[in-house]
Scaffold this motif. Structure first.
Motif, short mmCIF file in Angstrom:
data_model
loop_
_atom_site.label_atom_id
_atom_site.label_comp_id
_atom_site.label_asym_id
_atom_site.label_seq_id
_atom_site.Cartn_x
_atom_site.Cartn_y
_atom_site.Cartn_z
N TYR A 181 16.32 -11.23 -4.45
CA TYR A 181 17.51 -11.83 -3.83
C TYR A 181 17.73 -11.35 -2.41
N PRO A 182 17.64 -10.06 -2.11
CA PRO A 182 17.69 -9.66 -0.70
C PRO A 182 16.55 -10.29 0.11
N VAL A 183 15.37 -10.39 -0.47
CA VAL A 183 14.26 -11.05 0.23
C VAL A 183 14.63 -12.49 0.57
N CYS A 184 15.25 -13.19 -0.37
CA CYS A 184 15.60 -14.59 -0.14
C CYS A 184 16.66 -14.75 0.93
N LYS A 203 12.05 -5.12 5.73
CA LYS A 203 11.54 -5.07 7.10
C LYS A 203 10.23 -5.84 7.21
N ALA A 204 9.34 -5.67 6.22
CA ALA A 204 8.06 -6.38 6.22
C ALA A 204 8.27 -7.88 6.08
N VAL A 205 9.19 -8.27 5.20
CA VAL A 205 9.48 -9.69 4.99
C VAL A 205 10.02 -10.32 6.28
N LYS A 206 10.94 -9.63 6.94
CA LYS A 206 11.51 -10.17 8.19
C LYS A 206 10.43 -10.30 9.26
N GLU A 207 9.57 -9.31 9.37
CA GLU A 207 8.51 -9.38 10.37
C GLU A 207 7.58 -10.56 10.10
N CYS A 208 7.26 -10.78 8.85
CA CYS A 208 6.40 -11.91 8.52
C CYS A 208 7.10 -13.23 8.80
N ARG A 209 8.37 -13.32 8.39
CA ARG A 209 9.10 -14.57 8.64
C ARG A 209 9.21 -14.85 10.14
N GLU A 259 13.15 -0.74 -0.84
CA GLU A 259 13.83 -2.00 -0.50
C GLU A 259 13.89 -2.18 1.01
N GLN A 260 14.27 -1.14 1.73
CA GLN A 260 14.40 -1.24 3.19
C GLN A 260 13.05 -1.57 3.84
N GLU A 281 0.83 -1.20 0.00
CA GLU A 281 0.00 0.00 0.00
C GLU A 281 0.87 1.25 0.00
N GLN A 282 1.97 1.22 0.74
CA GLN A 282 2.88 2.36 0.79
C GLN A 282 3.69 2.51 -0.49
N ALA A 283 3.99 1.38 -1.13
CA ALA A 283 4.98 1.36 -2.20
C ALA A 283 4.57 2.19 -3.41
N VAL A 284 3.28 2.43 -3.61
CA VAL A 284 2.86 3.21 -4.77
C VAL A 284 3.39 4.64 -4.69
N GLY A 285 3.73 5.10 -3.50
CA GLY A 285 4.25 6.45 -3.33
C GLY A 285 5.76 6.50 -3.28
#
Length: 518
Positions: free
Chosen positions: A416-419, A176-182, A171-172, A158-162
């Motif tokens: 790749y950073p996500v992985c 952060k969202a990926v780490k929180e979910c993991r 990317e940051q 939702e934020q990324a469109v801006g």
């Protein structure tokens, strides 16, 4: 690859159902299966009848469906491990007087999209016309337990469109969202490495056994075709016929592969415009126009306040080169409108693209299983390649485009950073294997598909000795719901797998493109 409802930045009523599932004689059932070569004896899978899922929007077909859950081991290589539950619906044949005895099981795209919201498209396409249609949510999807949704990533989207598509801040925030979910999923005991295509395929093999179905037909699109081919390779027993739509070859599905598919689909759209006199005259050099606009927007992004297409307050929307390309890959705007949208953009009117970008500011939070997407992408598509390989593939597909655009795989930014954050085992060696089979197969591709290029079906067909491959001109991703001809071909294939009627394909041409005044 991410399915049709996924936003470009991502990788898209309670009804009581009958409790019993119709079964064939128990003597026809095969024992539960597990992936070849894995140790241990997992607990047997079982089907438990129950109510149909409460879907975000009412689905008429579920009002008479027979539902329940398939209980399977989360990780078949770990005996004694926990069990997970996968939502299942069996939708009756529309003409129950003489239904075929072999049902059709559906394997959805994604990975990670809600399988059940595909049901209306399947029913409208006639897939349950004369046989039962079986739908199961792939492990980790909405309506399963556990559900690998990541609201954290939805809120980032939702934020990324801006933000700039490839901006450092984007990317940051995404990482952060990926780490929180993991962290949240693993704290709940989820074994992220068990959410892969091998286990997915074993789930469907166990479903056939649990429902005591001697033979069935398989239909999968996009990632579901990757899954269907893996299933056919590992669990060929009981498969009468396999239909593949928008083909994703397991042996070729890697992150760099996305660039070649994007280029093929876009080239086909532009070539089709050039073949129509009115379109060619009005939009004479679309390839150059696209390159110019990607370069211009990447150098000087547009920042606009745009209301989402559904209405509401305007939202800050950034349109740069990467966002432009990914909107095209997401079919927003539609291929028939793409030449007009690019022409308008070149003349200073970005409205079509800006509104499509703003649409991402409204997310169905908690419905898409980003966890399944990342587990598959990071274990099967990313290994063996690097960011440099992605960039090289992008340069080959779109020479002269800015590296900042080409560094990000279409629809899977920063993968790749996500992985590195997601950190699941490498499964490339066991997954990137061609399926060789004599089971009758149908391969359907759309020439305007910019996610899974139409030409890839030929590579798969070579290994399927009794296969028929057709290309439907002017159609994009997930062909059957969009094409009456494709629906007819699929129906004839299911009726006669070795001799489908493909005559309607001959002479098909793309429809007319939108022509706007100069």
């Amino acid at each position: 690859m991410p399915q049709h409802r996924t936003h470009a930045v991502t990788a898209a009523a309670a009804l009581l159902c009958l409790a019993a599932i119709a079964t064939a004689p128990s003597s026809a059932a095969a024992p539960p299966t597990r992936p070849a070569g894995q140790p241990g004896t997992p607990a047997p899978s079982r089907f438990v009848p129950g109510p149909c899922p409460k879907t975000p929007e009412p689905i008429e077909a579920l009002s008479t469906a027979r539902c329940g859950v398939l209980e399977v081991p989360e990780n078949r290589s770990r005996p004694g491990g926990r069990t997970i539950k996968l939502a299942v619906a069996v939708i009756a044949a529309a003409h129950p007087a003489t239904p075929a005895q072999d049902p059709l099981v559906f394997m959805a795209g994604g990975p990670g999209g809600d399988t059940f919201d595909d049901i209306p498209f399947l029913v409208e396409s006639g897939l349950n016309k004369d046989r039962e249609l079986i739908v199961m949510a792939q492990r980790g999807n909405l309506h399963d337990r556990p559900n690998l949704a990541c609201p954290e990533i939805d809120r980032f989207n939702e934020q990324a469109v801006g933000l700039g598509y490839d901006a450092e801040q984007a990317e940051q925030l995404m990482l952060k969202a990926v780490k929180e979910c993991r962290d949240r999923l693993t704290a709940d005991g989820v074994d992220l490495g068990a959410y892969n295509t091998t286990e997915n395929a074993a789930d469907f093999a166990d479903l056939r056994s649990a429902l005591k179905i001697p033979r069935w037909n398989v239909y999968g699109y996009s990632y579901g075709s990757d899954l269907a081919l893996t299933y056919l390779r590992l669990h060929p027993e009981g498969v009468r016929a396999v239909a593949l739509d928008s083909v994703t070859p397991p042996q070729s599905a890697t992150l760099p592969w996305g660039w070649r598919s994007a280029a093929e689909g876009i080239d086909n759209i532009f070539d089709a415009c050039a073949a129509q006199p009115a379109c060619k005259s009005r939009y004479p050099d679309l390839g150059r126009t696209l390159t110019e606009q990607v370069r211009k927007l990447e150098a000087q992004p547009l920042t606009l306040n745009v209301p989402p297409p559904g209405g509401g307050k305007p939202v800050k929307t950034v349109l740069d080169g990467g966002a432009l390309l990914n909107l095209i890959v997401a079919f927003t705007p539609r291929p028939k409108d793409l030449p007009a949208a690019l022409d308008e953009l070149g003349r200073g009117n970005p409205e079509r693209f800006a509104q499509a970008r703003a649409a991402g500011s409204v997310q169905p939070v908690g419905e898409f299983a980003h966890g399944l997407t990342n587990s598959v992408a990071c274990s099967e598509w990313a290994p063996g390649y690097s960011e440099a390989d992605v960039l090289q593939a992008g340069r080959k597909a779109f020479p002269g485009w800015p590296d900042t655009v080409l560094a990000q795989v279409p629809q899977l930014p920063f993968q790749y950073p996500v992985c590195r954050v997601w950190n699941v085992p490498d499964r490339a060696a066991v997954q990137r294997v061609a399926t060789v089979s004599s089971v009758p197969a149908l391969l359907i591709s759309g020439t305007f598909d910019v996610k899974t290029g139409a030409s890839w079906a030929r590579d798969v067909a070579r290994d399927l000795s009794r296969s028929t491959a057709v290309q439907i001109p002017g159609i994009g991703h997930w062909v059957v719901p969009q094409s009456p001809c494709a629906q007819h071909v699929l129906a004839s294939f299911l009726a006669s797998p070795t001799a489908p009627d493909t005559a309607c394909v001959d002479g098909l041409e793309p429809g007319p493109f939108t022509i706007v005044p100069k």
